[in-house]
Design a protein around this motif. Structure first.
Motif, PDB file in Angstrom:
ATOM      1  N   GLN A  69      50.255  30.218  31.638  1.00 26.35           N
ATOM      2  CA  GLN A  69      51.240  30.442  32.701  1.00 26.35           C
ATOM      3  C   GLN A  69      51.174  31.865  33.254  1.00 26.35           C
ATOM      4  OE1 GLN A  69      55.219  29.363  31.593  1.00 26.35           O
ATOM      5  NE2 GLN A  69      56.151  30.434  33.311  1.00 26.35           N
ATOM      6  N   GLY A  70      51.066  31.973  34.601  1.00 28.97           N
ATOM      7  CA  GLY A  70      51.039  33.263  35.268  1.00 28.97           C
ATOM      8  C   GLY A  70      49.655  33.832  35.484  1.00 28.97           C
ATOM      9  N   MET A  71      48.600  33.124  35.041  1.00 34.46           N
ATOM     10  CA  MET A  71      47.240  33.639  35.189  1.00 34.46           C
ATOM     11  C   MET A  71      46.495  32.894  36.304  1.00 34.46           C
ATOM     12  SD  MET A  71      46.043  34.190  31.230  1.00 34.46           S
ATOM     13  CE  MET A  71      46.897  35.336  30.154  1.00 34.46           C
ATOM     14  N   PHE A  72      45.337  33.458  36.700  1.00 32.04           N
ATOM     15  CA  PHE A  72      44.518  32.918  37.786  1.00 32.04           C
ATOM     16  C   PHE A  72      43.165  32.475  37.239  1.00 32.04           C
ATOM     17  CE2 PHE A  72      47.405  36.012  39.591  1.00 32.04           C
ATOM     18  CZ  PHE A  72      47.845  35.451  40.776  1.00 32.04           C
ATOM     19  N   PHE A  73      42.549  31.507  37.924  1.00 34.88           N
ATOM     20  CA  PHE A  73      41.136  31.193  37.675  1.00 34.88           C
ATOM     21  C   PHE A  73      40.497  30.717  38.975  1.00 34.88           C
ATOM     22  CE2 PHE A  73      43.320  27.198  36.786  1.00 34.88           C
ATOM     23  CZ  PHE A  73      42.484  26.220  37.295  1.00 34.88           C
ATOM     24  N   GLY A  74      39.162  30.709  38.991  1.00 27.04           N
ATOM     25  CA  GLY A  74      38.429  30.438  40.229  1.00 27.04           C
ATOM     26  C   GLY A  74      38.239  31.697  41.049  1.00 27.04           C
ATOM     27  N   VAL A  75      38.510  32.881  40.449  1.00 26.82           N
ATOM     28  CA  VAL A  75      38.471  34.149  41.182  1.00 26.82           C
ATOM     29  C   VAL A  75      37.073  34.437  41.721  1.00 26.82           C
ATOM     30  CG1 VAL A  75      38.834  36.649  40.990  1.00 26.82           C
ATOM     31  CG2 VAL A  75      40.370  35.069  39.786  1.00 26.82           C
ATOM     32  N   HIS A  76      36.054  34.262  40.877  1.00 31.17           N
ATOM     33  CA  HIS A  76      34.694  34.634  41.281  1.00 31.17           C
ATOM     34  C   HIS A  76      34.198  33.775  42.447  1.00 31.17           C
ATOM     35  CE1 HIS A  76      30.233  34.270  40.984  1.00 31.17           C
ATOM     36  NE2 HIS A  76      30.333  35.593  40.952  1.00 31.17           N
ATOM     37  N   SER A  77      34.270  32.470  42.287  1.00 37.84           N
ATOM     38  CA  SER A  77      33.722  31.593  43.326  1.00 37.84           C
ATOM     39  C   SER A  77      34.493  31.719  44.634  1.00 37.84           C
ATOM     40  CB  SER A  77      33.749  30.134  42.852  1.00 37.84           C
ATOM     41  OG  SER A  77      35.059  29.748  42.473  1.00 37.84           O
ATOM     42  N   PHE A  78      35.795  32.053  44.554  1.00 36.59           N
ATOM     43  CA  PHE A  78      36.603  32.150  45.768  1.00 36.59           C
ATOM     44  C   PHE A  78      36.328  33.458  46.515  1.00 36.59           C
ATOM     45  CE2 PHE A  78      40.488  33.175  48.129  1.00 36.59           C
ATOM     46  CZ  PHE A  78      40.680  31.991  48.842  1.00 36.59           C
ATOM     47  N   PHE A  79      36.392  34.588  45.815  1.00 37.99           N
ATOM     48  CA  PHE A  79      36.270  35.862  46.507  1.00 37.99           C
ATOM     49  C   PHE A  79      34.825  36.275  46.740  1.00 37.99           C
ATOM     50  CE2 PHE A  79      40.623  36.277  44.863  1.00 37.99           C
ATOM     51  CZ  PHE A  79      41.273  36.570  46.046  1.00 37.99           C
ATOM     52  N   ALA A  80      33.903  35.869  45.853  1.00 39.65           N
ATOM     53  CA  ALA A  80      32.484  36.147  46.104  1.00 39.65           C
ATOM     54  C   ALA A  80      31.922  35.148  47.110  1.00 39.65           C
ATOM     55  CB  ALA A  80      31.704  36.077  44.792  1.00 39.65           C
ATOM     56  N   GLN A  81      32.700  34.099  47.375  1.00 44.57           N
ATOM     57  CA  GLN A  81      32.346  33.047  48.331  1.00 44.57           C
ATOM     58  C   GLN A  81      31.017  32.387  47.987  1.00 44.57           C
ATOM     59  OE1 GLN A  81      32.747  34.223  52.438  1.00 44.57           O
ATOM     60  NE2 GLN A  81      34.912  34.790  52.205  1.00 44.57           N
ATOM     61  N   THR A  82      30.775  32.268  46.646  1.00 41.38           N
ATOM     62  CA  THR A  82      29.627  31.454  46.218  1.00 41.38           C
ATOM     63  C   THR A  82      29.972  29.983  46.369  1.00 41.38           C
ATOM     64  OG1 THR A  82      30.409  31.358  43.926  1.00 41.38           O
ATOM     65  CG2 THR A  82      28.983  33.211  44.520  1.00 41.38           C
ATOM     66  N   LEU A  83      31.296  29.698  46.330  1.00 44.96           N
ATOM     67  CA  LEU A  83      31.808  28.324  46.414  1.00 44.96           C
ATOM     68  C   LEU A  83      31.204  27.445  45.317  1.00 44.96           C
ATOM     69  CD1 LEU A  83      31.832  27.769  50.285  1.00 44.96           C
ATOM     70  CD2 LEU A  83      33.555  28.807  48.795  1.00 44.96           C
ATOM     71  N   MET A  84      30.858  28.087  44.194  1.00 44.00           N
ATOM     72  CA  MET A  84      30.265  27.366  43.068  1.00 44.00           C
ATOM     73  C   MET A  84      30.925  27.876  41.782  1.00 44.00           C
ATOM     74  SD  MET A  84      26.302  27.139  41.846  1.00 44.00           S
ATOM     75  CE  MET A  84      25.792  26.466  43.435  1.00 44.00           C
ATOM     76  N   ALA A  85      31.556  26.970  41.042  1.00 51.08           N
ATOM     77  CA  ALA A  85      32.254  27.365  39.815  1.00 51.08           C
ATOM     78  C   ALA A  85      31.254  27.872  38.771  1.00 51.08           C
ATOM     79  CB  ALA A  85      33.047  26.193  39.257  1.00 51.08           C
ATOM     80  N   SER A  86      31.572  28.994  38.143  1.00 50.33           N
ATOM     81  CA  SER A  86      30.668  29.561  37.130  1.00 50.33           C
ATOM     82  C   SER A  86      30.912  28.963  35.753  1.00 50.33           C
ATOM     83  CB  SER A  86      30.844  31.078  37.051  1.00 50.33           C
ATOM     84  OG  SER A  86      32.199  31.409  36.776  1.00 50.33           O
ATOM     85  N   THR A  87      32.040  28.279  35.569  1.00 48.81           N
ATOM     86  CA  THR A  87      32.358  27.653  34.281  1.00 48.81           C
ATOM     87  C   THR A  87      33.006  26.298  34.518  1.00 48.81           C
ATOM     88  OG1 THR A  87      34.502  28.750  34.227  1.00 48.81           O
ATOM     89  CG2 THR A  87      32.703  29.863  33.065  1.00 48.81           C
ATOM     90  N   THR A  88      33.088  25.533  33.449  1.00 47.39           N
ATOM     91  CA  THR A  88      33.852  24.289  33.469  1.00 47.39           C
ATOM     92  C   THR A  88      35.242  24.593  32.938  1.00 47.39           C
ATOM     93  OG1 THR A  88      31.901  22.903  33.122  1.00 47.39           O
ATOM     94  CG2 THR A  88      34.035  21.959  32.511  1.00 47.39           C
ATOM     95  N   VAL A  89      36.268  24.292  33.740  1.00 46.30           N
ATOM     96  CA  VAL A  89      37.648  24.581  33.346  1.00 46.30           C
ATOM     97  C   VAL A  89      38.345  23.258  33.028  1.00 46.30           C
ATOM     98  CG1 VAL A  89      39.844  25.604  34.029  1.00 46.30           C
ATOM     99  CG2 VAL A  89      37.687  26.650  34.783  1.00 46.30           C
ATOM    100  N   ILE A  90      38.893  23.188  31.801  1.00 44.02           N
ATOM    101  CA  ILE A  90      39.521  21.952  31.310  1.00 44.02           C
ATOM    102  C   ILE A  90      40.959  22.258  30.908  1.00 44.02           C
ATOM    103  CG2 ILE A  90      39.402  20.112  29.585  1.00 44.02           C
ATOM    104  CD1 ILE A  90      36.417  20.703  29.298  1.00 44.02           C
ATOM    105  N   ALA A  91      41.865  21.371  31.266  1.00 45.39           N
ATOM    106  CA  ALA A  91      43.267  21.528  30.869  1.00 45.39           C
ATOM    107  C   ALA A  91      43.413  21.214  29.380  1.00 45.39           C
ATOM    108  CB  ALA A  91      44.152  20.614  31.702  1.00 45.39           C
ATOM    109  N   GLU A  92      43.895  22.188  28.605  1.00 51.15           N
ATOM    110  CA  GLU A  92      44.125  21.963  27.167  1.00 51.15           C
ATOM    111  C   GLU A  92      45.463  21.266  26.939  1.00 51.15           C
ATOM    112  OE1 GLU A  92      41.812  22.458  25.212  1.00 51.15           O
ATOM    113  OE2 GLU A  92      40.555  24.089  25.942  1.00 51.15           O
ATOM    114  N   LYS A  93      46.411  21.498  27.858  1.00 51.19           N
ATOM    115  CA  LYS A  93      47.726  20.865  27.789  1.00 51.19           C
ATOM    116  C   LYS A  93      48.056  20.320  29.177  1.00 51.19           C
ATOM    117  CE  LYS A  93      49.458  24.316  24.470  1.00 51.19           C
ATOM    118  NZ  LYS A  93      50.494  25.370  24.256  1.00 51.19           N
ATOM    119  N   ASP A  94      49.068  19.466  29.255  1.00 55.11           N
ATOM    120  CA  ASP A  94      49.557  19.067  30.566  1.00 55.11           C
ATOM    121  C   ASP A  94      49.958  20.333  31.329  1.00 55.11           C
ATOM    122  OD1 ASP A  94      49.167  16.504  29.776  1.00 55.11           O
ATOM    123  OD2 ASP A  94      51.295  16.008  29.493  1.00 55.11           O
TER     124      ASP A  94
END
Length: 442
Positions: A69-94
């Protein structure tokens, strides 16, 4: 979660739109490595983790970050505009996520600048957080390597000890058998040639010297006064006959009687030492071995005796009080149990180095289908902060010497006890420090 003002404004302005909020179930893949991404996500609620897959054929995956809660992800692909995720992000909880995308327009650009300028605090914050995470992972990796090196060192020492013990076992076996043969030969010769000295020899062989040095000195003074013996004669007679009246047949030729008693005493001590050495060598081989297979009908009291044999040199100045009960056998590895008792008793010996009258008390009991083993010592009290850490890997209060101070001993003890479904607890007060181990029968 408290946020700096700049970050709080960004959240309030860009991530409060219900139309750009979504709920995801635990296990959902929000981003896939090398997959398309044009969004910057803010975690409104929940927890997610980022995983990195290797590029080779090993298909190894490493967890590289965690967001809550309160954190960000997708920062690299969004601001570098690679438009390609550098990792696989999985929800550990709902979780509940809010986002902006490339279509999002800056709010109040005349005051706060472009979107990139406004989100500069987010980028700096995320960079600092990732660097901190990388540093913590490096520390954990170094700790793991130290544990690995220490375990490898102890394994090597164990293997060397087992090899040396094997060689010593052969030598001790020869000494034991030859001593037995020598004793039988001497007894046979004396029975044939000097039968009148056999009682003195037999007494020395059967009982050896049972009196302590203090008892010998006190008895010798009494014999000198009562019988007019010389100092050396009185002392030797006190060793042979530590109590009671001195029979007349001893006094007919005291020097000869003492000579043959002394010979018998030496044979007694040689046999006892050979037996003791055999027991120690067997324990060392067992402790240094790698066979930890659990066998039925293991006697826990016997494993404690083996541990005490291994630690004879450490226990020379320690009063050991053993109060064993009759215990049912359990299915266990003798090697593992010996390792448990050795570590606890050795730690107690180290702790009592400056204790005036060191004592270790070992009590075994059987109750409610469980074995209860209590090992206590009268060394200094362990403070509460240390008690909370003693079972943690790499925690040690030893500063050097032969004890190594690797901080692994009690961690290994706890792991072994837990592997049997048992428990171990430590209590300490100014009078006594006590380890209490419970092992289930089944």
């Amino acid at each position: 979660m408290h946020q700096p003002k700049a970050l709080q404004r960004i959240v309030d302005v860009y991530f409060r739109d219900p139309a750009r909020t979504t709920a995801v179930k635990a296990g959902t893949h929000v981003l896939s490595q090398d997959g398309y991404n044009d969004k910057l996500y803010w975690v409104k609620k929940g927890e997610l983790s980022g995983y990195l897959n290797t590029d080779d054929d090993s298909e190894m995956t490493a967890k590289v970050f965690r967001v809550e809660q309160g954190m960000f992800f997708g920062v690299h692909s969004f601001f570098a505009q690679t438009l390609m995720a550098s990792t696989t992000v999985i929800a550990e909880k709902d979780s509940e996520l809010a986002w902006i995308d490339l279509e999002t327009q800056p709010v109040e650009p005349e005051t706060y600048g472009s979107l990139s300028e406004q989100f500069m605090p987010v980028m700096v914050h995320e960079l600092a957080r990732r660097q901190m995470l990388t540093g913590l992972q490096a520390i954990e990796k170094e700790k793991a390597l130290q544990q690995l090196y220490a375990a490898e060192q102890m394994t090597t020492l164990g293997q060397l000890a087992a090899g040396i013990a094997h060689e010593l076992n052969n030598a001790v076996g020869v000494l034991s058998s030859k001593t037995e043969g020598l004793q039988n030969g001497i007894c046979r010769i004396l029975d044939e040639s000097k039968p009148h000295v056999s009682p003195f020899l037999d007494l020395g062989i059967c009982t050896g010297q049972s009196a302590t040095s203090a008892e010998v000195r006190q008895r010798a003074k009494q014999l000198q006064q009562d019988m007019g013996l010389g100092r050396d004669q009185a002392r030797q007679l006190a060793r042979a006959l530590p109590e009671g009246e001195v029979p007349d047949f001893w006094l007919k030729n005291v020097d000869e009687a003492l000579q043959y008693w002394d010979m018998g005493r030496d044979l007694h001590d040689m046999r006892l030492a050979a037996k003791h050495a055999t027991s120690i060598v067997r324990s060392v081989k067992q402790l240094g071995g790698t066979d930890t297979a659990r066998q039925p009908d293991v006697d826990v009291n016997d494993t404690i005796h083996k541990s005490l044999s291994l630690l004879q040199s450490n226990l020379r100045r320690v009063d050991v009080v053993l109060r064993p009960a009759i215990l049912p056998p359990i299915t266990a590895s003798t090697t593992e149990l010996v390792q448990v008792w050795v570590n606890i008793i050795k730690n107690a010996c180290d702790a009592m180095e400056e204790t005036e009258h060191p004592q270790i008390e070992i009590i075994t009991r059987y109750s409610k289908n469980r074995l209860l083993i209590t090992i206590s010592n009268n060394g200094p009290m362990i403070d509460e902060a240390t008690r909370r850490k003693v079972f943690q890997p790499n925690f040690t209060t030893k500063k050097g010497g032969l004890s190594f101070g690797l901080g692994l001993g009690l961690s290994i003890v706890q792991r072994i006890v837990h592997s049997y479904g048992g428990t171990i607890a430590l209590k300490s007060d100014p009078e006594k420090t006590k380890f209490r181990i419970k092992l289930p029968i089944a």
